[in-house]
Design an enzyme around this catalytic site. Structure first.
Site, PDB file in Angstrom:
ATOM      1  N   ASP A   1      -2.364 -33.592   9.276  1.00  0.00           N
ATOM      2  CA  ASP A   1      -1.647 -33.390   8.009  1.00  0.00           C
ATOM      3  C   ASP A   1      -0.138 -33.264   8.239  1.00  0.00           C
ATOM      4  O   ASP A   1       0.297 -32.812   9.295  1.00  0.00           O
ATOM      5  CB  ASP A   1      -2.207 -32.120   7.342  1.00  0.00           C
ATOM      6  CG  ASP A   1      -1.890 -32.077   5.859  1.00  0.00           C
ATOM      7  OD1 ASP A   1      -1.442 -33.098   5.297  1.00  0.00           O
ATOM      8  OD2 ASP A   1      -2.092 -31.009   5.254  1.00  0.00           O
ATOM      9  N   GLY A   2       0.619 -33.663   7.239  1.00  0.00           N
ATOM     10  CA  GLY A   2       2.067 -33.437   7.267  1.00  0.00           C
ATOM     11  C   GLY A   2       2.902 -34.690   7.480  1.00  0.00           C
ATOM     12  O   GLY A   2       4.123 -34.587   7.649  1.00  0.00           O
TER      13      GLY A   2
ATOM     14  N   TRP B   1       6.975 -34.852   7.044  1.00  0.00           N
ATOM     15  CA  TRP B   1       7.749 -35.286   8.220  1.00  0.00           C
ATOM     16  C   TRP B   1       8.755 -36.359   7.798  1.00  0.00           C
ATOM     17  O   TRP B   1       9.927 -36.340   8.191  1.00  0.00           O
ATOM     18  CB  TRP B   1       6.785 -35.840   9.274  1.00  0.00           C
ATOM     19  CG  TRP B   1       7.409 -36.297  10.554  1.00  0.00           C
ATOM     20  CD1 TRP B   1       7.580 -35.557  11.683  1.00  0.00           C
ATOM     21  CD2 TRP B   1       7.924 -37.609  10.849  1.00  0.00           C
ATOM     22  NE1 TRP B   1       8.177 -36.318  12.667  1.00  0.00           N
ATOM     23  CE2 TRP B   1       8.396 -37.583  12.175  1.00  0.00           C
ATOM     24  CE3 TRP B   1       8.034 -38.795  10.121  1.00  0.00           C
ATOM     25  CZ2 TRP B   1       8.966 -38.695  12.799  1.00  0.00           C
ATOM     26  CZ3 TRP B   1       8.612 -39.898  10.728  1.00  0.00           C
ATOM     27  CH2 TRP B   1       9.070 -39.841  12.056  1.00  0.00           C
TER      28      TRP B   1
ATOM     29  N   HIS C   1       3.462 -41.971   7.808  1.00  0.00           N
ATOM     30  CA  HIS C   1       2.110 -42.397   8.204  1.00  0.00           C
ATOM     31  C   HIS C   1       2.174 -43.278   9.447  1.00  0.00           C
ATOM     32  O   HIS C   1       1.330 -43.196  10.328  1.00  0.00           O
ATOM     33  CB  HIS C   1       1.422 -43.132   7.054  1.00  0.00           C
ATOM     34  CG  HIS C   1       1.140 -42.240   5.872  1.00  0.00           C
ATOM     35  ND1 HIS C   1       0.582 -40.997   6.012  1.00  0.00           N
ATOM     36  CD2 HIS C   1       1.353 -42.397   4.542  1.00  0.00           C
ATOM     37  CE1 HIS C   1       0.458 -40.429   4.812  1.00  0.00           C
ATOM     38  NE2 HIS C   1       0.924 -41.262   3.910  1.00  0.00           N
TER      39      HIS C   1
ATOM     40  N   THR D   1     -12.030 -38.724   0.960  1.00  0.00           N
ATOM     41  CA  THR D   1     -12.539 -39.324  -0.286  1.00  0.00           C
ATOM     42  C   THR D   1     -11.641 -38.947  -1.466  1.00  0.00           C
ATOM     43  O   THR D   1     -11.699 -39.595  -2.508  1.00  0.00           O
ATOM     44  CB  THR D   1     -13.988 -38.849  -0.567  1.00  0.00           C
ATOM     45  OG1 THR D   1     -14.066 -37.431  -0.375  1.00  0.00           O
ATOM     46  CG2 THR D   1     -14.991 -39.528   0.364  1.00  0.00           C
TER      47      THR D   1
ATOM     48  N   LEU E   1     -14.101 -40.551  26.267  1.00  0.00           N
ATOM     49  CA  LEU E   1     -13.867 -39.738  25.074  1.00  0.00           C
ATOM     50  C   LEU E   1     -14.431 -40.482  23.861  1.00  0.00           C
ATOM     51  O   LEU E   1     -14.207 -41.678  23.714  1.00  0.00           O
ATOM     52  CB  LEU E   1     -12.366 -39.494  24.888  1.00  0.00           C
ATOM     53  CG  LEU E   1     -11.924 -38.699  23.657  1.00  0.00           C
ATOM     54  CD1 LEU E   1     -10.789 -37.745  24.032  1.00  0.00           C
ATOM     55  CD2 LEU E   1     -11.421 -39.589  22.542  1.00  0.00           C
TER      56      LEU E   1
ATOM     57  N   SER F   1     -10.089 -28.784   3.093  1.00  0.00           N
ATOM     58  CA  SER F   1      -9.955 -30.087   2.423  1.00  0.00           C
ATOM     59  C   SER F   1     -11.144 -31.023   2.657  1.00  0.00           C
ATOM     60  O   SER F   1     -10.967 -32.207   2.953  1.00  0.00           O
ATOM     61  CB  SER F   1      -8.641 -30.776   2.833  1.00  0.00           C
ATOM     62  OG  SER F   1      -7.526 -29.975   2.508  1.00  0.00           O
TER      63      SER F   1
HETATM   64  C1  IPE Z   1      -6.454 -33.781   4.288  1.00  0.00           C
HETATM   65  O1  IPE Z   1      -5.093 -33.787   3.996  1.00  0.00           O
HETATM   66  C2  IPE Z   1      -6.929 -35.177   4.517  1.00  0.00           C
HETATM   67  C3  IPE Z   1      -6.416 -35.836   5.717  1.00  0.00           C
HETATM   68  C4  IPE Z   1      -5.632 -35.328   6.610  1.00  0.00           C
HETATM   69  C5  IPE Z   1      -6.872 -37.191   5.885  1.00  0.00           C
HETATM   70  P1  IPE Z   1      -4.554 -33.803   2.496  1.00  0.00           P
HETATM   71  O2  IPE Z   1      -3.087 -33.749   2.591  1.00  0.00           O
HETATM   72  O3  IPE Z   1      -5.151 -34.924   1.753  1.00  0.00           O
HETATM   73  O4  IPE Z   1      -5.176 -32.447   1.927  1.00  0.00           O
HETATM   74  P2  IPE Z   1      -4.705 -31.527   0.708  1.00  0.00           P
HETATM   75  O5  IPE Z   1      -4.580 -32.409  -0.483  1.00  0.00           O
HETATM   76  O6  IPE Z   1      -3.400 -30.930   1.105  1.00  0.00           O
HETATM   77  O7  IPE Z   1      -5.784 -30.505   0.596  1.00  0.00           O
HETATM   78  C1  IPE Z   2      -1.707 -36.621   6.263  1.00  0.00           C
HETATM   79  O1  IPE Z   2      -0.403 -36.489   5.849  1.00  0.00           O
HETATM   80  C2  IPE Z   2      -2.190 -38.044   6.216  1.00  0.00           C
HETATM   81  C3  IPE Z   2      -3.143 -38.337   5.128  1.00  0.00           C
HETATM   82  C4  IPE Z   2      -3.705 -37.466   4.336  1.00  0.00           C
HETATM   83  C5  IPE Z   2      -3.464 -39.738   4.927  1.00  0.00           C
HETATM   84  P1  IPE Z   2      -0.029 -36.302   4.323  1.00  0.00           P
HETATM   85  O2  IPE Z   2       0.209 -37.633   3.706  1.00  0.00           O
HETATM   86  O3  IPE Z   2      -1.051 -35.475   3.616  1.00  0.00           O
HETATM   87  O4  IPE Z   2       1.347 -35.512   4.434  1.00  0.00           O
HETATM   88  P2  IPE Z   2       1.855 -34.354   3.496  1.00  0.00           P
HETATM   89  O5  IPE Z   2       0.792 -33.301   3.455  1.00  0.00           O
HETATM   90  O6  IPE Z   2       2.101 -34.957   2.148  1.00  0.00           O
HETATM   91  O7  IPE Z   2       3.099 -33.874   4.160  1.00  0.00           O
HETATM   92 MG    MG Z   3      -1.236 -33.500   3.269  1.00  0.00          MG
END
Ligand code: IPE
Ligand code: IPE
Ligand code: MG
Length: 242
Positions: free
Chosen positions: A24-25, A29, A41, A70, A135, A196
């Site tokens: 996440d993030g 970033w 991404h 999903t 792995l 999540s």
């Molecule tokens: C969880 O991250 C899904 C993935 C990392 C693929 P999200 O960014 O979608 O989750 P929420 O919306 O903050 O819960």
């Molecule tokens: C995680 O990063 C990747 C996916 C969920 C596809 P995010 O796209 O959720 O990044 P933030 O949470 O918006 O920073």
């Molecule tokens: Mg996110």
């Protein structure tokens, strides 16, 4: 030219047999750098290669990477399309090296709504790497824990298994992760304290490690820290410590 001295990591006494990572993030970033979310991404995918290599070096046997949930279909169409394109491209670019490094790629989630091109690239990567054993990397793409359990129930009903024969083992055997060790450590990056919809059944007794780093910045040092933290946890599984 001088080469950076490779850092050594003391061996870990207790290693989780299966690590789940909620990557996440990426968006934050990118925003921090004044870039569009998709750049985040892209940086995230590049980091995935490094983290998988770190996983091999640190000796983690199974990793599950949450790449698209999903619920992520709720994002703007350009972002969803961008994420699909990125997966297709990275499969193209990265699979040979992952194969050489002994990584066995698998997919967990529902492939049905994905494009034919994406489906065939995923299947080709799975086929190419199926005998590797350094792995196992499960890519959770269009994955949701509730969707997985729903699909398992449907399959159990289709097989007409009598209710009295339905045990936890039967349910386990119908999940995407059938036959794999239960997830023992779940790492979430970017400082969010949420599950999540990730590995809801398998993670019933997982330890959590929340990293403050955004996914593109999560590196081998931080991975090692998470594994060290896991080694220090007192896992009681509902009992009392010994
Ligand atoms: C969880 O991250 C899904 C993935 C990392 C693929 P999200 O960014 O979608 O989750 P929420 O919306 O903050 O819960
Ligand atoms: C995680 O990063 C990747 C996916 C969920 C596809 P995010 O796209 O959720 O990044 P933030 O949470 O918006 O920073
Ligand atoms: Mg996110």
């Amino acid at each position: 030219m001088s080469k950076a001295v490779e850092k050594t990591y003391p061996p870990l006494l207790k290693l989780p047999q299966h690590v789940g990572i909620i990557m996440d993030g990426n968006g934050r970033w990118a925003r921090q750098r004044g870039m569009p979310r998709l750049r985040g991404h892209r940086a995230g995918v590049e980091n995935l290669r490094r983290v998988l290599q770190a996983g091999v070096e640190l000796g983690v046997p199974v990793v599950t990477l949450y790449a698209f949930s999903t619920e992520n279909w709720r994002r703007p169409e350009v972002e969803v399309r961008g994420l699909m394109r990125l997966l297709a491209e990275s499969l193209d670019k990265e699979v040979d090296e992952l194969h050489r490094n002994g990584v066995q790629l698998r997919h967990i989630g529902d492939l049905a709504p994905l494009s034919d091109i994406l489906k065939s690239r995923i299947q080709a990567a799975i086929e190419l790497t199926k005998n590797n054993n350094r792995l196992v990397a499960n890519i959770a793409f269009n994955y949701g824990g509730r969707q997985e359990i729903t699909a398992a129930v449907r399959q159990i009903v289709r097989e007409q298994i009598p209710p009295e024969d339905i045990t936890e083992d039967v349910i386990n055997a119908h999940l995407y992760t059938a036959g794999q060790p239960p997830v023992e450590l779940i790492i979430r990056t970017s400082g969010e304290f949420r599950v999540s919809n990730f590995l809801l059944w398998q993670g019933a007794y997982a330890e959590y490690y929340i990293s403050p780093l955004y996914w593109p910045d999560f590196d081998k040092d931080e991975f090692y820290k998470a594994l060290q933290a896991f080694g220090q946890r007192d896992r009681r599984f509902g009992g009392v410590s010994g």
